[in-house]
Design a protein around this motif. Sequence first.
Motif, PDB file in Angstrom:
ATOM      1  N   GLU A  26       0.830  -1.203   0.000  1.00 39.06           N
ATOM      2  CA  GLU A  26       0.000   0.000   0.000  1.00 39.06           C
ATOM      3  C   GLU A  26       0.869   1.259   0.000  1.00 39.06           C
ATOM      4  O   GLU A  26       0.611   2.210  -0.743  1.00 39.06           O
ATOM      5  CB  GLU A  26      -0.918   0.007   1.226  1.00 39.06           C
ATOM      6  N   ALA A  27       1.939   1.266   0.831  1.00 41.73           N
ATOM      7  CA  ALA A  27       2.811   2.443   0.906  1.00 41.73           C
ATOM      8  C   ALA A  27       3.478   2.717  -0.430  1.00 41.73           C
ATOM      9  O   ALA A  27       3.563   3.859  -0.885  1.00 41.73           O
ATOM     10  CB  ALA A  27       3.864   2.252   1.993  1.00 41.73           C
ATOM     11  N   GLY A  28       3.956   1.652  -1.089  1.00 43.26           N
ATOM     12  CA  GLY A  28       4.603   1.840  -2.380  1.00 43.26           C
ATOM     13  C   GLY A  28       3.646   2.353  -3.433  1.00 43.26           C
ATOM     14  O   GLY A  28       3.983   3.228  -4.234  1.00 43.26           O
ATOM     15  N   ALA A  29       2.422   1.819  -3.438  1.00 39.89           N
ATOM     16  CA  ALA A  29       1.424   2.264  -4.405  1.00 39.89           C
ATOM     17  C   ALA A  29       1.060   3.724  -4.177  1.00 39.89           C
ATOM     18  O   ALA A  29       0.925   4.508  -5.120  1.00 39.89           O
ATOM     19  CB  ALA A  29       0.183   1.381  -4.313  1.00 39.89           C
ATOM     20  N   ARG A  30       0.897   4.102  -2.913  1.00 38.15           N
ATOM     21  CA  ARG A  30       0.580   5.505  -2.601  1.00 38.15           C
ATOM     22  C   ARG A  30       1.677   6.434  -3.111  1.00 38.15           C
ATOM     23  O   ARG A  30       1.407   7.494  -3.680  1.00 38.15           O
ATOM     24  CB  ARG A  30       0.409   5.682  -1.091  1.00 38.15           C
ATOM     25  N   GLN A  31       2.961   6.050  -2.884  1.00 37.35           N
ATOM     26  CA  GLN A  31       4.070   6.907  -3.292  1.00 37.35           C
ATOM     27  C   GLN A  31       4.096   7.092  -4.799  1.00 37.35           C
ATOM     28  O   GLN A  31       4.280   8.196  -5.311  1.00 37.35           O
ATOM     29  CB  GLN A  31       5.388   6.308  -2.812  1.00 37.35           C
ATOM     30  N   VAL A  32       3.903   5.979  -5.541  1.00 34.11           N
ATOM     31  CA  VAL A  32       3.935   6.058  -7.004  1.00 34.11           C
ATOM     32  C   VAL A  32       2.812   6.939  -7.523  1.00 34.11           C
ATOM     33  O   VAL A  32       3.004   7.805  -8.383  1.00 34.11           O
ATOM     34  CB  VAL A  32       3.844   4.642  -7.618  1.00 34.11           C
ATOM     35  N   ASP A  43      -3.249  -6.733   2.666  1.00 31.64           N
ATOM     36  CA  ASP A  43      -3.037  -5.276   2.660  1.00 31.64           C
ATOM     37  C   ASP A  43      -2.127  -4.804   1.531  1.00 31.64           C
ATOM     38  O   ASP A  43      -1.658  -3.670   1.541  1.00 31.64           O
ATOM     39  CB  ASP A  43      -2.475  -4.791   4.005  1.00 31.64           C
ATOM     40  N   TRP A  44      -1.893  -5.631   0.544  1.00 31.73           N
ATOM     41  CA  TRP A  44      -1.195  -5.186  -0.657  1.00 31.73           C
ATOM     42  C   TRP A  44      -2.229  -4.893  -1.731  1.00 31.73           C
ATOM     43  O   TRP A  44      -3.365  -5.354  -1.668  1.00 31.73           O
ATOM     44  CB  TRP A  44      -0.189  -6.234  -1.120  1.00 31.73           C
ATOM     45  N   LEU A  45      -1.810  -4.116  -2.745  1.00 32.49           N
ATOM     46  CA  LEU A  45      -2.764  -3.603  -3.714  1.00 32.49           C
ATOM     47  C   LEU A  45      -3.245  -4.701  -4.662  1.00 32.49           C
ATOM     48  O   LEU A  45      -2.447  -5.418  -5.267  1.00 32.49           O
ATOM     49  CB  LEU A  45      -2.123  -2.464  -4.525  1.00 32.49           C
ATOM     50  N   VAL A  46      -4.581  -4.796  -4.787  1.00 32.83           N
ATOM     51  CA  VAL A  46      -5.212  -5.708  -5.743  1.00 32.83           C
ATOM     52  C   VAL A  46      -5.586  -4.955  -7.012  1.00 32.83           C
ATOM     53  O   VAL A  46      -5.285  -5.364  -8.128  1.00 32.83           O
ATOM     54  CB  VAL A  46      -6.451  -6.376  -5.121  1.00 32.83           C
ATOM     55  N   ILE A  67      -4.981  10.350  -3.356  1.00 30.98           N
ATOM     56  CA  ILE A  67      -5.454   9.060  -2.852  1.00 30.98           C
ATOM     57  C   ILE A  67      -6.854   9.232  -2.279  1.00 30.98           C
ATOM     58  O   ILE A  67      -7.101  10.110  -1.446  1.00 30.98           O
ATOM     59  CB  ILE A  67      -4.503   8.491  -1.782  1.00 30.98           C
ATOM     60  N   GLY A  68      -7.774   8.376  -2.736  1.00 35.00           N
ATOM     61  CA  GLY A  68      -9.154   8.436  -2.268  1.00 35.00           C
ATOM     62  C   GLY A  68      -9.413   7.425  -1.161  1.00 35.00           C
ATOM     63  O   GLY A  68      -8.626   7.286  -0.221  1.00 35.00           O
ATOM     64  N   THR A  69     -10.508   6.658  -1.296  1.00 36.83           N
ATOM     65  CA  THR A  69     -10.895   5.701  -0.261  1.00 36.83           C
ATOM     66  C   THR A  69     -10.077   4.420  -0.389  1.00 36.83           C
ATOM     67  O   THR A  69      -9.459   4.150  -1.418  1.00 36.83           O
ATOM     68  CB  THR A  69     -12.387   5.360  -0.369  1.00 36.83           C
ATOM     69  N   VAL A  70     -10.107   3.609   0.666  1.00 37.49           N
ATOM     70  CA  VAL A  70      -9.416   2.323   0.692  1.00 37.49           C
ATOM     71  C   VAL A  70     -10.426   1.241   1.028  1.00 37.49           C
ATOM     72  O   VAL A  70     -11.154   1.349   2.031  1.00 37.49           O
ATOM     73  CB  VAL A  70      -8.271   2.311   1.723  1.00 37.49           C
TER      74      VAL A  70
END
Length: 658
Positions: free
Chosen positions: A482-488, A510-513, A496-499
């Motif tokens: 999640e942190a890496g996806a947010r940074q990119v 908790d990793w991006l799907v 960044i919107g909702t999760v």
Amino acid sequence: MTEERILNGRYVVGELIGRGGMADVHLGVDQVLGRKVAIKLLRAEMARDPMVQARFRREAKAVAGLNHPNIVSVFDTGEEEQEFSGSTVELPFIVMEYVRGRTLRDLIKSGEMTNDLAIKYVLGVLEALAHSHSMGIVHRDIKPANIMVTERGNLKVMDFGIARALADSASTMTQTQTVVGTAQYLSPEQARGEAVDARTDLYSTGCLLYELFTGRPPFTGDSPVSVAYQHVGEYAPAPSTLVAELDPIFDAVVLKALAKDREDRYADATAFATALSNARGGIALPPEELTAPLPQSRANNGDLTAVAPFAAAPTAAISTSTPDSAASVPVNQTGYLEPVAEDSRWETPPIWEQNLQRELNEHRAKSKRNWTVAISTVLVLALVVSGLFFYNWMRAEAERNAPVAVPVLQEMTQAKAESTLRELQLVPKVETVFDDEIKTGLVVESDPAAPREVRKGTTVRLMVSKGPEARVLPESLSGQSEAGARQVLTDLGFEIGTVSRANHPSVPTDWLVDTEPKLGKKVKVGTKIDLVLSTGMVSVPQLVNLMVPEATELLEDPEVGLGITTVEEPNAAVEPGTIINQDPVPGSTTPQGGTVRVTVAVKPEEPSPTPTPTDTASEGPSAPKESSGTPTSPAPTEKSGKGKDPALPLPVLPVPSP
């Protein structure tokens, strides 16, 4: 309430505690180290002048390399953008050691200064200057307002705003061609616009010591220019002539530091400190070091005597007369009075008296000539200095008003473009714009554009690319943290919107799907992107009524990724090999890579045929005994695999009795 002002995300700006010619000093707090600091911030109206900014930054650079207990320490520097008169200006600031105390100027005004304290404080200043000079830095503005005395009585030298490296001290004027320093403490070489060196600071320190002893600077006047003229061409009265309780032994120490020719001053700060310490202990300055003239010094008996360069009048004889008596009373060489005859006044004066009168006349004429020469010299010097000032001012104005051409800045990095403009004394103002061709961080264009000529100090707008307006959401984000996806996504200019959470067979918890909008789609920069993260679980599919091979294929699909175990159970209602039950139940979730246990129907065992009764009576005692019992079926067998039917064992039935 006003919003708290924080510099560099670290220093909280507090109350105003001081004001200078170009900057304000605020009390501040370092939030990282939790300590009080003094923040010197250039005033907005001064920030437009590149020369002022350069002088301010030079102060930080000069002091940053000095480490001495008698010099105020510099902790950090930086710049803050601020709106002023409709434009954005860069306000440089210096974070310094916070010193609680009073300046020597305040102590002089309050009347708290004593001769012992004056000597102590000047010795402290000389220690600081000895260190500064050893590091190649000339302060050039030593004065009471720049010397702080702490609450514990320690000394701190401040304000290196016009300091210069010794290698760069050939110019004693600023870029605007004005004399640097403060008039009352200005050395003759500074007033004449000559090169400065360490002995320039010693002259200013001599002026400081003079004022601490007497309560006034050595020279005063109606204007800074008139004071500067006095530094060049006049001699200050000896300090002991102004303060009766001051030991005349200090006159030579002070006046040597105030020598017009720097070659006649002390060689360095250490020599000055040694002479001052010796005088405090009653040791006078050696005669061979008395190279500077000592005007009007007080002798030990308290009388005032003229000292070179003014010669004393002859004292061999004087003639006095009164209205009532015409008698002339000469004084002989031994000092005794000799009576003269009453009628001698009508006779021709004796030769010795004529010679005396001639000598007196010559002395008066010589003194008059000396004064005439001195006044003429000062006037000529004033004209020369004024002409030099005017010439330098005209040259500076011509240079300041000379137009400069805006250079080609396209595809430069933002930092290089700003540096290029500042070197040309132009003011950069950065604006970010979308551009499909120019890479992020590079200049798209400028306004005014090259090669237009503008005046120095003109603001030039830099349009810096922030990339295309629409960008593709990278499909490679799937399966990242999640942190890496947010940074990119943030680096690409998205918000960044909702999760939310979703099941997935292989993406860790908790990793991006996926995202919404979907990965791989072209989206406008600034759009909010919703994140879909893995729960670490898998939804269990419906397996009942499927054959084992079908269920196995379904579970082994990459979208499911589950294993299978089988348990057999006789069931005549369905076709053998059909799944009649499962665990977990359909629609529930199970951890990734888990196993589903299924119950598979098998054909029930058929009962054995009933044996034909026989006559056993004749057989006698050897006939078998009657046995009774019920046939039993074998227990279900649990198997794992893809559901192939195993070979069923033949049932063993008991033989009934006849």
